[in-house]
Design a protein around this motif. Structure first.
Motif, PDB file in Angstrom:
ATOM      1  N   TYR A   1       0.955  -0.997   0.221  1.00  0.00           N
ATOM      2  CA  TYR A   1       0.091   0.080  -0.145  1.00  0.00           C
ATOM      3  C   TYR A   1       0.812   1.138  -0.083  1.00  0.00           C
ATOM      4  O   TYR A   1       0.797   2.148  -0.602  1.00  0.00           O
ATOM      5  N   GLY A   2       2.032   1.352   0.748  1.00  0.00           N
ATOM      6  CA  GLY A   2       2.778   2.362   0.712  1.00  0.00           C
ATOM      7  C   GLY A   2       3.689   2.568  -0.442  1.00  0.00           C
ATOM      8  O   GLY A   2       4.275   3.628  -0.683  1.00  0.00           O
ATOM      9  N   GLY A   3       3.911   1.377  -1.249  1.00  0.00           N
ATOM     10  CA  GLY A   3       4.518   1.598  -2.491  1.00  0.00           C
ATOM     11  C   GLY A   3       5.948   1.061  -2.408  1.00  0.00           C
ATOM     12  O   GLY A   3       6.459   1.361  -1.291  1.00  0.00           O
ATOM     13  N   LEU A   4       6.655   0.199  -3.321  1.00  0.00           N
ATOM     14  CA  LEU A   4       7.562  -0.360  -3.370  1.00  0.00           C
ATOM     15  C   LEU A   4       8.333  -0.324  -4.741  1.00  0.00           C
ATOM     16  O   LEU A   4       7.514  -0.507  -5.917  1.00  0.00           O
ATOM     17  N   VAL A   5       9.715  -0.069  -4.831  1.00  0.00           N
ATOM     18  CA  VAL A   5      10.187  -0.181  -6.261  1.00  0.00           C
ATOM     19  C   VAL A   5      11.704  -1.045  -6.088  1.00  0.00           C
ATOM     20  O   VAL A   5      12.050  -1.113  -5.087  1.00  0.00           O
ATOM     21  N   PRO A   6      11.758  -1.948  -7.281  1.00  0.00           N
ATOM     22  CA  PRO A   6      12.908  -2.987  -7.227  1.00  0.00           C
ATOM     23  C   PRO A   6      14.177  -2.036  -6.927  1.00  0.00           C
ATOM     24  O   PRO A   6      14.529  -0.776  -7.330  1.00  0.00           O
ATOM     25  N   THR A   7      15.109  -2.853  -6.181  1.00  0.00           N
ATOM     26  CA  THR A   7      16.345  -1.976  -5.939  1.00  0.00           C
ATOM     27  C   THR A   7      17.257  -2.725  -7.182  1.00  0.00           C
ATOM     28  O   THR A   7      18.505  -1.877  -7.297  1.00  0.00           O
ATOM     29  N   GLY A   8      17.090  -3.677  -7.868  1.00  0.00           N
ATOM     30  CA  GLY A   8      17.998  -4.239  -9.025  1.00  0.00           C
ATOM     31  C   GLY A   8      18.821  -5.250  -8.277  1.00  0.00           C
ATOM     32  O   GLY A   8      19.456  -5.971  -8.851  1.00  0.00           O
TER      33      GLY A   8
ATOM     34  N   PHE B   1      13.285  -4.889  -2.607  1.00  0.00           N
ATOM     35  CA  PHE B   1      12.346  -3.736  -2.910  1.00  0.00           C
ATOM     36  C   PHE B   1      12.777  -2.649  -1.922  1.00  0.00           C
ATOM     37  O   PHE B   1      13.693  -2.986  -0.941  1.00  0.00           O
ATOM     38  N   ARG B   2      12.583  -1.306  -2.172  1.00  0.00           N
ATOM     39  CA  ARG B   2      12.932  -0.367  -1.219  1.00  0.00           C
ATOM     40  C   ARG B   2      11.412   0.389  -1.162  1.00  0.00           C
ATOM     41  O   ARG B   2      10.896   0.578  -2.316  1.00  0.00           O
ATOM     42  N   PRO B   3      10.991   1.203  -0.139  1.00  0.00           N
ATOM     43  CA  PRO B   3       9.673   2.061  -0.082  1.00  0.00           C
ATOM     44  C   PRO B   3       9.992   3.255  -0.935  1.00  0.00           C
ATOM     45  O   PRO B   3      11.309   3.672  -1.152  1.00  0.00           O
ATOM     46  N   ASN B   4       9.117   3.594  -1.667  1.00  0.00           N
ATOM     47  CA  ASN B   4       9.229   4.990  -2.479  1.00  0.00           C
ATOM     48  C   ASN B   4       8.331   6.176  -1.999  1.00  0.00           C
ATOM     49  O   ASN B   4       8.032   6.966  -2.771  1.00  0.00           O
ATOM     50  N   SER B   5       7.847   6.087  -0.622  1.00  0.00           N
ATOM     51  CA  SER B   5       7.201   7.009  -0.056  1.00  0.00           C
ATOM     52  C   SER B   5       7.530   7.007   1.325  1.00  0.00           C
ATOM     53  O   SER B   5       7.954   6.111   2.107  1.00  0.00           O
ATOM     54  N   HIS B   6       7.164   8.281   2.009  1.00  0.00           N
ATOM     55  CA  HIS B   6       7.316   8.371   3.449  1.00  0.00           C
ATOM     56  C   HIS B   6       6.589   7.346   4.298  1.00  0.00           C
ATOM     57  O   HIS B   6       7.091   6.915   5.343  1.00  0.00           O
ATOM     58  N   LEU B   7       5.331   7.091   3.671  1.00  0.00           N
ATOM     59  CA  LEU B   7       4.271   6.326   4.510  1.00  0.00           C
ATOM     60  C   LEU B   7       5.036   5.055   4.299  1.00  0.00           C
ATOM     61  O   LEU B   7       4.905   4.014   5.118  1.00  0.00           O
ATOM     62  N   GLY B   8       5.644   4.412   3.033  1.00  0.00           N
ATOM     63  CA  GLY B   8       6.252   3.128   3.112  1.00  0.00           C
ATOM     64  C   GLY B   8       7.419   3.040   4.044  1.00  0.00           C
ATOM     65  O   GLY B   8       7.787   2.072   4.537  1.00  0.00           O
ATOM     66  N   GLU B   9       8.188   4.165   4.208  1.00  0.00           N
ATOM     67  CA  GLU B   9       9.255   3.928   5.234  1.00  0.00           C
ATOM     68  C   GLU B   9       8.874   3.751   6.596  1.00  0.00           C
ATOM     69  O   GLU B   9       9.440   3.224   7.392  1.00  0.00           O
TER      70      GLU B   9
END
Length: 201
Positions: free
Chosen positions: A119-126, A166-174
């Protein structure tokens, strides 16, 4: 579950007679003094069981002691009774004495927290699978492969691994990542504590 015997022993009546209180009710008097008296009794019984090296009975008295402490929060202390630290201790592991309860809560966190992270959003780190894609909401993990990837990533967060998929891509995700790094290790410790208590008996 050990029996909680404070309902059977009418300490509040004895206390009322001793102190000369008339018109006393169970809720007005027992909650203030009776519960504390019984809590102290359970604590003494727990210590006696420990001194006698009876670990099973000591665990039972420990459960009783904590449970009456939680139940004694009434009236204005309603939230302490159902949402305080003692209540959370009960919900999460049965005061460190219930292996099944603590394992269910741990599994719930491992399988449920990925939904918050998604829900907070995640982006692949590679650093993970080459075919991982961005997770921009719950709708992006409504397939087994994506959900499994996020569950694995949740465990990577919880175990403080430097390399994650993955890593979070928003403050909410953090913030959700921080919750993951607090809740899962804490619940895992409670589960381990409950297992230790079970096998030391």
């Amino acid at each position: 579950r050990p029996e909680i015997i404070y309902d059977e022993i009418k300490l509040y009546e004895d206390l009322a007679k001793k102190d000369g209180v008339s018109g006393v009710t169970r809720s007005s008097y027992s909650d203030e003094k009776g519960f504390k008296k019984v809590e102290a009794l359970y604590r003494q019984l727990k210590q006696k069981s420990k001194d006698d090296h009876d670990e099973q009975q000591a665990s039972n008295w420990h459960y009783c002691e904590k449970d009456i402490s939680r139940r004694s929060f009434r009236g204005g202390n309603f939230w302490r009774r159902f949402a305080g630290l003692t209540a959370i201790y009960w919900y999460s592991s049965g005061y460190g004495e219930r292996v099944v309860k603590s394992s269910i809560v741990l599994a719930f966190l491992i399988l449920g927290l990925p939904l918050l992270l998604a829900y907070g959003g995640l982006v692949p780190t590679g650093e993970g699978q080459a075919d991982l894609v961005c997770i921009n909401g719950l709708h992006d993990i409504f397939n087994l492969k994506s959900y499994q990837a996020v569950v694995l990533n949740t465990l990577q967060f919880a175990t403080f691994q430097k390399v994650t998929a993955f890593r979070p891509n928003s403050h909410l995700g953090e913030w959700f990542k921080v919750f993951t790094q607090i809740l899962i290790p804490l619940q895992a410790a409670l589960f381990a504590f409950a297992v230790r208590n079970r096998f030391r008996r």
